[in-house]
Structures are given as structure tokens and as C-alpha cells.
Design a protein around this motif. Structure first.
Motif, PDB file in Angstrom:
ATOM      1  N   SER A  31       0.878  -1.290   0.113  1.00 14.83           N
ATOM      2  CA  SER A  31       0.027  -0.063  -0.063  1.00 14.83           C
ATOM      3  C   SER A  31       1.062   1.270   0.027  1.00 14.83           C
ATOM      4  O   SER A  31       0.572   2.147  -0.583  1.00 14.83           O
ATOM      5  CB  SER A  31      -0.937  -0.062   1.172  1.00 14.83           C
ATOM      6  OG  SER A  31      -0.154  -0.041   2.383  1.00 14.83           O
ATOM      7  N   MET A  32       2.091   1.437   0.582  1.00 12.17           N
ATOM      8  CA  MET A  32       2.995   2.222   0.642  1.00 12.17           C
ATOM      9  C   MET A  32       3.327   2.416  -0.562  1.00 12.17           C
ATOM     10  O   MET A  32       3.543   3.830  -1.314  1.00 12.17           O
ATOM     11  CB  MET A  32       4.236   1.931   1.664  1.00 12.17           C
ATOM     12  CG  MET A  32       4.747   3.000   1.981  1.00 12.17           C
ATOM     13  SD  MET A  32       6.074   2.616   3.388  1.00 12.17           S
ATOM     14  CE  MET A  32       7.069   3.858   3.599  1.00 12.17           C
ATOM     15  N   PHE A  36       2.977   5.921  -2.757  1.00 12.02           N
ATOM     16  CA  PHE A  36       4.314   6.507  -3.511  1.00 12.02           C
ATOM     17  C   PHE A  36       4.227   6.926  -4.901  1.00 12.02           C
ATOM     18  O   PHE A  36       4.679   7.928  -5.510  1.00 12.02           O
ATOM     19  CB  PHE A  36       5.402   5.679  -3.103  1.00 12.02           C
ATOM     20  CG  PHE A  36       6.777   6.441  -3.448  1.00 12.02           C
ATOM     21  CD1 PHE A  36       7.163   7.690  -3.453  1.00 12.02           C
ATOM     22  CD2 PHE A  36       7.767   5.558  -3.187  1.00 12.02           C
ATOM     23  CE1 PHE A  36       8.324   8.147  -3.855  1.00 12.02           C
ATOM     24  CE2 PHE A  36       9.414   6.064  -3.282  1.00 12.02           C
ATOM     25  CZ  PHE A  36       9.241   7.602  -3.524  1.00 12.02           C
ATOM     26  N   ALA A  37       3.788   5.887  -5.743  1.00 14.36           N
ATOM     27  CA  ALA A  37       3.434   5.918  -7.075  1.00 14.36           C
ATOM     28  C   ALA A  37       2.554   7.093  -7.351  1.00 14.36           C
ATOM     29  O   ALA A  37       2.770   8.060  -8.216  1.00 14.36           O
ATOM     30  CB  ALA A  37       3.144   4.713  -7.719  1.00 14.36           C
ATOM     31  N   ALA A  38       1.417   7.094  -6.689  1.00 12.66           N
ATOM     32  CA  ALA A  38       0.394   8.323  -6.616  1.00 12.66           C
ATOM     33  C   ALA A  38       0.810   9.442  -6.426  1.00 12.66           C
ATOM     34  O   ALA A  38       0.478  10.578  -7.102  1.00 12.66           O
ATOM     35  CB  ALA A  38      -0.820   7.661  -5.957  1.00 12.66           C
ATOM     36  N   ILE A  89       4.866  -2.404  -9.367  1.00 12.25           N
ATOM     37  CA  ILE A  89       4.707  -1.096  -9.218  1.00 12.25           C
ATOM     38  C   ILE A  89       6.057  -0.311  -8.786  1.00 12.25           C
ATOM     39  O   ILE A  89       6.267   0.860  -9.027  1.00 12.25           O
ATOM     40  CB  ILE A  89       3.719  -0.859  -8.248  1.00 12.25           C
ATOM     41  CG1 ILE A  89       3.098   0.756  -8.359  1.00 12.25           C
ATOM     42  CG2 ILE A  89       4.315  -1.040  -6.678  1.00 12.25           C
ATOM     43  CD1 ILE A  89       2.073   0.777  -7.135  1.00 12.25           C
ATOM     44  N   ARG A  90       7.193  -1.380  -8.356  1.00 12.86           N
ATOM     45  CA  ARG A  90       8.465  -0.613  -8.169  1.00 12.86           C
ATOM     46  C   ARG A  90       8.970  -0.063  -9.522  1.00 12.86           C
ATOM     47  O   ARG A  90       9.748   1.169  -9.208  1.00 12.86           O
ATOM     48  CB  ARG A  90       9.276  -1.760  -7.592  1.00 12.86           C
ATOM     49  CG  ARG A  90       9.720  -2.779  -8.796  1.00 12.86           C
ATOM     50  CD  ARG A  90      10.585  -3.854  -8.040  1.00 12.86           C
ATOM     51  NE  ARG A  90      10.786  -5.038  -9.267  1.00 12.86           N
ATOM     52  CZ  ARG A  90      11.278  -5.897  -9.015  1.00 12.86           C
ATOM     53  NH1 ARG A  90      11.624  -6.338  -8.023  1.00 12.86           N
ATOM     54  NH2 ARG A  90      11.490  -6.926 -10.126  1.00 12.86           N
ATOM     55  N   ILE A  97      10.553   8.598 -11.073  1.00 11.22           N
ATOM     56  CA  ILE A  97      11.533   9.283 -10.579  1.00 11.22           C
ATOM     57  C   ILE A  97      12.482   9.983 -11.546  1.00 11.22           C
ATOM     58  O   ILE A  97      12.691  11.138 -11.802  1.00 11.22           O
ATOM     59  CB  ILE A  97      12.161   8.850  -9.497  1.00 11.22           C
ATOM     60  CG1 ILE A  97      11.304   8.656  -8.284  1.00 11.22           C
ATOM     61  CG2 ILE A  97      13.555   9.680  -9.081  1.00 11.22           C
ATOM     62  CD1 ILE A  97      11.950   7.671  -7.302  1.00 11.22           C
ATOM     63  N   ARG A  98      12.966   8.891 -12.548  1.00  8.76           N
ATOM     64  CA  ARG A  98      13.996   9.181 -13.544  1.00  8.76           C
ATOM     65  C   ARG A  98      13.386  10.191 -14.632  1.00  8.76           C
ATOM     66  O   ARG A  98      13.986  10.885 -14.999  1.00  8.76           O
ATOM     67  CB  ARG A  98      14.437   8.017 -14.102  1.00  8.76           C
ATOM     68  CG  ARG A  98      15.686   8.112 -15.092  1.00  8.76           C
ATOM     69  CD  ARG A  98      16.486   9.293 -14.729  1.00  8.76           C
ATOM     70  NE  ARG A  98      17.234   9.428 -13.698  1.00  8.76           N
ATOM     71  CZ  ARG A  98      18.553   8.835 -13.635  1.00  8.76           C
ATOM     72  NH1 ARG A  98      19.140   8.341 -14.494  1.00  8.76           N
ATOM     73  NH2 ARG A  98      19.213   8.886 -12.426  1.00  8.76           N
TER      74      ARG A  98
END
Length: 264
Positions: A31-32, A36-38, A89-90, A97-98
């Protein structure tokens, strides 16, 4: 928007994303990771955000995957205890980010291990507390590096040192990380966020289009010939020359005042 185990706020054109499971040194849960993605997507699409800062709550930046939870899942006979570790999702997070058009600074306030180290490496700039530690700790768990570790680390520290750090899985202190170029500068824990935000604010008041194009050019150049890099620079410069920000920057120079860039 509500996020689980993550804090998000915007101030002075800077979005700060704080991983928020301090009791686990901000170990990542499914969930974290979704939060993070959102949060990264929200910051990228928000025109009021020009710079993004990523940090951790408490004494750690991010200790990577939640190994204790993985072990408990294995004991309980649940679906593969590594399932969380290989969540696709990682890859979304790392590429977000990149690929972000905005500068991203990691304020590494404590331990950055495994995925935590690679999240920091994916950022454009890393500033660390002098008490921080870094480690590609996957080998210690019998695992292979992910979250971009085998891509980012050799490009920063060189092939031989990357091999050493990845194969040993050892943690290194902040001073060695500075020497290796993993971080740009060290600060005391109390000064870390102040220094990071000062840098972020200095970028945020700059010309957004020129900075966005420069970020793209810098990363393109890593896989380009000199001629290709020069051609892209010409393309980017032509775009920037036609902006209101370029007119403002030139006028401000002539008038001996600070420019006010609007992103137009």
C-alpha cells in the motif's frame, strides 16, 4: 488526497514526499508503494510544483522491503513471501522518478538500504545527513538488486566499486558515500532539510521550461554521441529562446534585477 504511510505537502513550488513508517525505518509495504507512485504522479501533473523532495520520517530514509513481513508471510504459508518484493509497481516508481520533468532531490536522513538506496540513486541529487548509511543489502538476504540498483550504481561509482558494494551487501557510512559521489553534500541531521529546501527553492524560482529541457538533455547525453548531444542542445535552446521566460531573463539582466519566471 489521502496516502497510506506517506506524507505529501506542497509549499513554495516544492512538493515534499515523506515515507512515513518510522517504526520500521520506512520499510516499504504494497500500500505504501501504491501511495508513493500516486504521490509522484500527483506532483508531476501539478503545475504549482516545480521541484520534488523525497525523504523519510524518523531516523531512517528507507530500509527497503519489509523483510519481517515477508518472513511472517512465509511462516503463515501465504502466497510467495517474496510477492511484495517483485510487485511491478516498483518499476513505475523508479521510472516516474527518473522520467519526471522536474528536479527531484533525495534528502537522505538516515539508513538507505536495498530498495531505499536505489530510490535515492534514482533521484537527480542526493543530500545526506552525516549520520546516514547506504547499502545494496540484497546479497545479505540471498536476493538480487532491484529498483534500478544495477543501472544507477555503476554509473555513479564505477563498475568495480559497484560490483564490490552489490556483491558484499555491506553498508557504508555517509562520508564514504560522499567520497564515492553517491551524495553531493553532507549536513547535520538538524540542518539537512533546511539545506535541501534551500536548494529546491533555488531551482523552483528558475525557468521551468529551461530546467526541464536541461534535465532531459543531461540524461540523453549519457547514451548519445557528442554530435547527438549538440543537436539536442540546439533544439532545446531554440525552444527556450521563444519563451516569455527567456525574454524576462534577458530583461532582468539588463535592468539589473532578479528575474521572475512564470513557466511561459
Amino acid at each position: 488526497m489521502e496516502f497510506e504511510h506517506l506524507l505529501y505537502n506542497v509549499d513554495n513550488l516544492v512538493a515534499k514526499i515523506t515515507l512515513n513508517r518510522p517504526e520500521t525505518l520506512n520499510a516499504l509495504t504494497p500500500s505504501m508503494r501504491k501511495s508513493f507512485a500516486a504521490a509522484l504522479e500527483l506532483a508531476e501533473n501539478d503545475d504549482s510544483v516545480r521541484v520534488i523532495v523525497i525523504t523519510g520520517a524518523g531516523k531512517g530514509f528507507c530500509s527497503g522491503g519489509d523483510v519481517k513481513a515477508m518472513n511472517e508471510a512465509r511462516k503463515l504459508g501465504k502466497a510467495s513471501a517474496l510477492e511484495d518484493q517483485i510487485d511491478p509497481i516498483r518499476d513505475r516508481i523508479v521510472t516516474a522518478i527518473r522520467d519526471s520533468t522536474k528536479p527531484i532531490i533525495a534528502a537522505v536522513n538516515g539508513a538507505a538500504a536495498g530498495a531505499g538506496m536505489n530510490i535515492a540513486l534514482a533521484c537527480d541529487i542526493r543530500i545526506a545527513s552525516d549520520t546516514a548509511k547506504f547499502g545494496e543489502t540484497f546479497a545479505k538476504r540471498g536476493l538480487h538488486p532491484d529498483w534500478g540498483g544495477t543501472y544507477f550504481l555503476p554509473r555513479i561509482v564505477g563498475m568495480a566499486k559497484a560490483c564490490e558494494l552489490i556483491w558484499s551487501g555491506k553498508m557504508i557510512l555517509a562520508k564514504e558515500a560522499l567520497k564515492l559521489g553517491i551524495v553531493s553534500q553532507l549536513e547535520t541531521p538538524s540542518a539537512l532539510m533546511t539545506t535541501t529546501l534551500e536548494m529546491a527553492n533555488s531551482f523552483a524560482v528558475g525557468p521551468p521550461i529551461a530546467i526541464r529541457m536541461a534535465k532531459r538533455a543531461i540524461y540523453r547525453s549519457m547514451n548519445s554521441t557528442l554530435r547527438e548531444a549538440l543537436e539536442f542542445e540546439t533544439y532545446a535552446q531554440n525552444i527556450c529562446c521563444g519563451t516569455q521566460d527567456a525574454k524576462e531573463g534577458i530583461a532582468a539582466f539588463v535592468e539589473k534585477r532578479e528575474p521572475v519566471f512564470t513557466g511561459n
